[in-house]
Design a protein around this motif. Sequence first.
Motif, PDB file in Angstrom:
ATOM      1  N   ARG A  30       0.802  -1.218   0.000  1.00  0.00           N
ATOM      2  CA  ARG A  30       0.000   0.000   0.000  1.00  0.00           C
ATOM      3  C   ARG A  30       0.837   1.271   0.000  1.00  0.00           C
ATOM      4  O   ARG A  30       0.587   2.191  -0.778  1.00  0.00           O
ATOM      5  CB  ARG A  30      -0.932  -0.040   1.212  1.00  0.00           C
ATOM      6  CG  ARG A  30      -1.973   1.083   1.296  1.00  0.00           C
ATOM      7  CD  ARG A  30      -1.519   2.290   2.089  1.00  0.00           C
ATOM      8  NE  ARG A  30      -0.905   2.058   3.347  1.00  0.00           N
ATOM      9  CZ  ARG A  30      -1.560   1.794   4.492  1.00  0.00           C
ATOM     10  NH1 ARG A  30      -2.856   1.686   4.523  1.00  0.00           N
ATOM     11  NH2 ARG A  30      -0.855   1.643   5.607  1.00  0.00           N
ATOM     12  N   ASP A  31       1.853   1.345   0.858  1.00  0.00           N
ATOM     13  CA  ASP A  31       2.615   2.581   0.976  1.00  0.00           C
ATOM     14  C   ASP A  31       3.403   2.880  -0.293  1.00  0.00           C
ATOM     15  O   ASP A  31       3.514   4.042  -0.699  1.00  0.00           O
ATOM     16  CB  ASP A  31       3.542   2.507   2.182  1.00  0.00           C
ATOM     17  CG  ASP A  31       2.773   2.456   3.500  1.00  0.00           C
ATOM     18  OD1 ASP A  31       1.578   2.834   3.512  1.00  0.00           O
ATOM     19  OD2 ASP A  31       3.361   2.041   4.515  1.00  0.00           O
ATOM     20  N   ARG A  66       0.949   4.146  -2.855  1.00  0.00           N
ATOM     21  CA  ARG A  66       0.582   5.532  -2.583  1.00  0.00           C
ATOM     22  C   ARG A  66       1.681   6.492  -3.021  1.00  0.00           C
ATOM     23  O   ARG A  66       1.406   7.556  -3.596  1.00  0.00           O
ATOM     24  CB  ARG A  66       0.292   5.719  -1.094  1.00  0.00           C
ATOM     25  CG  ARG A  66      -0.341   7.068  -0.806  1.00  0.00           C
ATOM     26  CD  ARG A  66      -0.604   7.311   0.652  1.00  0.00           C
ATOM     27  NE  ARG A  66      -1.405   8.514   0.796  1.00  0.00           N
ATOM     28  CZ  ARG A  66      -1.376   9.304   1.859  1.00  0.00           C
ATOM     29  NH1 ARG A  66      -0.588   9.002   2.895  1.00  0.00           N
ATOM     30  NH2 ARG A  66      -2.119  10.384   1.918  1.00  0.00           N
ATOM     31  N   ARG A  67       2.944   6.146  -2.769  1.00  0.00           N
ATOM     32  CA  ARG A  67       4.048   7.008  -3.215  1.00  0.00           C
ATOM     33  C   ARG A  67       4.039   7.147  -4.732  1.00  0.00           C
ATOM     34  O   ARG A  67       4.237   8.243  -5.270  1.00  0.00           O
ATOM     35  CB  ARG A  67       5.375   6.443  -2.716  1.00  0.00           C
ATOM     36  CG  ARG A  67       5.681   6.706  -1.254  1.00  0.00           C
ATOM     37  CD  ARG A  67       7.098   6.344  -0.892  1.00  0.00           C
ATOM     38  NE  ARG A  67       7.316   4.904  -0.920  1.00  0.00           N
ATOM     39  CZ  ARG A  67       7.160   4.115   0.145  1.00  0.00           C
ATOM     40  NH1 ARG A  67       6.767   4.618   1.308  1.00  0.00           N
ATOM     41  NH2 ARG A  67       7.385   2.819   0.059  1.00  0.00           N
ATOM     42  N   LEU A  77       1.482   6.809  -6.789  1.00  0.00           N
ATOM     43  CA  LEU A  77       0.337   7.603  -7.225  1.00  0.00           C
ATOM     44  C   LEU A  77       0.561   9.084  -6.939  1.00  0.00           C
ATOM     45  O   LEU A  77       0.168   9.949  -7.742  1.00  0.00           O
ATOM     46  CB  LEU A  77      -0.932   7.117  -6.535  1.00  0.00           C
ATOM     47  CG  LEU A  77      -1.492   5.793  -7.059  1.00  0.00           C
ATOM     48  CD1 LEU A  77      -2.588   5.265  -6.142  1.00  0.00           C
ATOM     49  CD2 LEU A  77      -2.023   5.952  -8.483  1.00  0.00           C
ATOM     50  N   ASP A  78       1.191   9.392  -5.830  1.00  0.00           N
ATOM     51  CA  ASP A  78       1.498  10.788  -5.523  1.00  0.00           C
ATOM     52  C   ASP A  78       2.416  11.383  -6.586  1.00  0.00           C
ATOM     53  O   ASP A  78       2.204  12.512  -7.044  1.00  0.00           O
ATOM     54  CB  ASP A  78       2.126  10.890  -4.135  1.00  0.00           C
ATOM     55  CG  ASP A  78       2.374  12.333  -3.722  1.00  0.00           C
ATOM     56  OD1 ASP A  78       1.389  13.080  -3.587  1.00  0.00           O
ATOM     57  OD2 ASP A  78       3.543  12.709  -3.546  1.00  0.00           O
ATOM     58  N   GLN A  96      -3.851  12.259  -5.694  1.00  0.00           N
ATOM     59  CA  GLN A  96      -3.868  12.323  -4.239  1.00  0.00           C
ATOM     60  C   GLN A  96      -4.724  11.192  -3.671  1.00  0.00           C
ATOM     61  O   GLN A  96      -5.834  10.944  -4.146  1.00  0.00           O
ATOM     62  CB  GLN A  96      -4.427  13.666  -3.762  1.00  0.00           C
ATOM     63  CG  GLN A  96      -3.563  14.855  -4.117  1.00  0.00           C
ATOM     64  CD  GLN A  96      -4.156  16.163  -3.611  1.00  0.00           C
ATOM     65  OE1 GLN A  96      -5.216  16.183  -2.995  1.00  0.00           O
ATOM     66  NE2 GLN A  96      -3.463  17.249  -3.878  1.00  0.00           N
ATOM     67  N   THR A  97      -4.202  10.526  -2.668  1.00  0.00           N
ATOM     68  CA  THR A  97      -4.933   9.467  -1.981  1.00  0.00           C
ATOM     69  C   THR A  97      -4.874   9.723  -0.480  1.00  0.00           C
ATOM     70  O   THR A  97      -4.086  10.540  -0.007  1.00  0.00           O
ATOM     71  CB  THR A  97      -4.329   8.089  -2.284  1.00  0.00           C
ATOM     72  OG1 THR A  97      -2.952   8.078  -1.855  1.00  0.00           O
ATOM     73  CG2 THR A  97      -4.411   7.765  -3.770  1.00  0.00           C
ATOM     74  N   ILE A 106      -5.273   7.543   3.527  1.00  0.00           N
ATOM     75  CA  ILE A 106      -5.329   6.266   4.232  1.00  0.00           C
ATOM     76  C   ILE A 106      -6.355   6.387   5.353  1.00  0.00           C
ATOM     77  O   ILE A 106      -6.219   7.227   6.242  1.00  0.00           O
ATOM     78  CB  ILE A 106      -3.960   5.871   4.807  1.00  0.00           C
ATOM     79  CG1 ILE A 106      -2.935   5.706   3.686  1.00  0.00           C
ATOM     80  CG2 ILE A 106      -4.082   4.586   5.625  1.00  0.00           C
ATOM     81  CD1 ILE A 106      -1.517   5.480   4.187  1.00  0.00           C
ATOM     82  N   LEU A 108      -6.281   1.803   1.066  1.00  0.00           N
ATOM     83  CA  LEU A 108      -5.940   3.063   0.410  1.00  0.00           C
ATOM     84  C   LEU A 108      -7.189   3.614  -0.266  1.00  0.00           C
ATOM     85  O   LEU A 108      -7.851   2.914  -1.034  1.00  0.00           O
ATOM     86  CB  LEU A 108      -4.834   2.861  -0.628  1.00  0.00           C
ATOM     87  CG  LEU A 108      -4.305   4.129  -1.310  1.00  0.00           C
ATOM     88  CD1 LEU A 108      -3.561   5.003  -0.304  1.00  0.00           C
ATOM     89  CD2 LEU A 108      -3.395   3.775  -2.478  1.00  0.00           C
ATOM     90  N   LEU A 126      -9.037   6.005  -2.879  1.00  0.00           N
ATOM     91  CA  LEU A 126      -8.832   6.711  -4.144  1.00  0.00           C
ATOM     92  C   LEU A 126      -9.722   7.951  -4.211  1.00  0.00           C
ATOM     93  O   LEU A 126     -10.730   8.036  -3.504  1.00  0.00           O
ATOM     94  CB  LEU A 126      -9.164   5.784  -5.314  1.00  0.00           C
ATOM     95  CG  LEU A 126      -8.339   4.507  -5.452  1.00  0.00           C
ATOM     96  CD1 LEU A 126      -8.772   3.739  -6.705  1.00  0.00           C
ATOM     97  CD2 LEU A 126      -6.848   4.801  -5.495  1.00  0.00           C
TER      98      LEU A 126
END
Length: 395
Positions: free
Chosen positions: A292-293, A296-297, A299-300, A305-306, A308, A343, A345
């Motif tokens: 997940r982390d 997220r990185r 996607l950033d 933007q996401t 948690i 996460l 969306l």
Amino acid sequence: MTIPFLDAGAAYRELRDDIDAALRRVAASGRYLLDAELAAFEEEFAAYCANDHCVAVGSGCDALELSLRALGIGPGDEVVVPAHTFIGTWLAVSATGARPVAVDPTPDGLSLDPALVEAALTPRTRALMPVHLHGHPADLDPLLAIAARHDLAVVEDAAQAHGARYRGRRIGSGHVVAFSFYPGKNLGAMGDGGAVVTGDSGVAERLRLLRNCGSREKYRHEVRSTHSRLDEFQAAVLRAKLPRLDAWNARRARIAERYGRALGALPQLALPVTARWADPAWHLYVIRCAERDELRRRLDRAGVQTLIHYPVPPHRSPAYADDPAGAPAGTHPLSERLAAQSLSLPLGPHLGEDEARAVVAAVRATSAGLAAYPTGPAAYPTPDGQRFPLVTEKR
């Protein structure tokens, strides 16, 4: 393209004329608390929820706390709560002097597990507090049956479920149901706010006392309480937004359907479940990923933007480190897994078509090369290693 998780100002831009007129109306009235706008909103929201009474208060947490107080719950009592939820659910229980008793959700992650609820009951248990998490209704009927057998109250935490339906019934039509009007909610104010909807006139009357320093008449205080009042400006804003709520929820549902179609085959992800008996409000679209982390990185960096929800389970929070409700790692394993893998969306009624397509493209690209979800996208892991089917459409 940078895609925000939620554009909270878009609702104002859509309804600018109506909201501006409402705010000017209140400003000109000189009446800013406990007046006509509040009374009108309470009547309208109760009717929307197919219930008799609405008592609006200062926040969603206050709505939960005052609901419990109105039911006579306090020091020495226990309230069964989900282990996977926003900590505000727990804090409301603690604020009354009662103790939150946590249980893991059902294997699909949607509701309090009835078997675990039964096992958690003690002679001190006074209430159950199911949460309609992410806008998906909890499976209420088994919990209501438990409550009836053991003479327990049920306070529903509907902070994320404005407009959702359970077996055709509007969330909010139950005995005592607490809502939040935090700006990011499906029905959000331009500040904080909350409400309790109930069919019990006695509970409603006690709530009106509790929100106003225990007073029906100025300077005559019948019980010790606090003040927690939704102001006239926020009530007017909510009145302007309420007629748009169902249309906004329908927009959310269309985006969720697009995400499900486009992302369902990715082995790195598990997608949200929709039970056959539910019409979710789609407050959040929460996927699960073993890495997940890292996702997220990525996607950033891709401009998506996401958020948690929620990275620290309440039983592992420092707020409960010295409390009996706190517990070591492994106590509620499914909730801890959800906290580590979930996460959210971007999802909102004003997310555009191009933005939704860009989110899908970014998730597909950034998930490439990540580990497959531990049991694949068609199963959900439980602590004992069993596998249960995931459903991404109605059964």
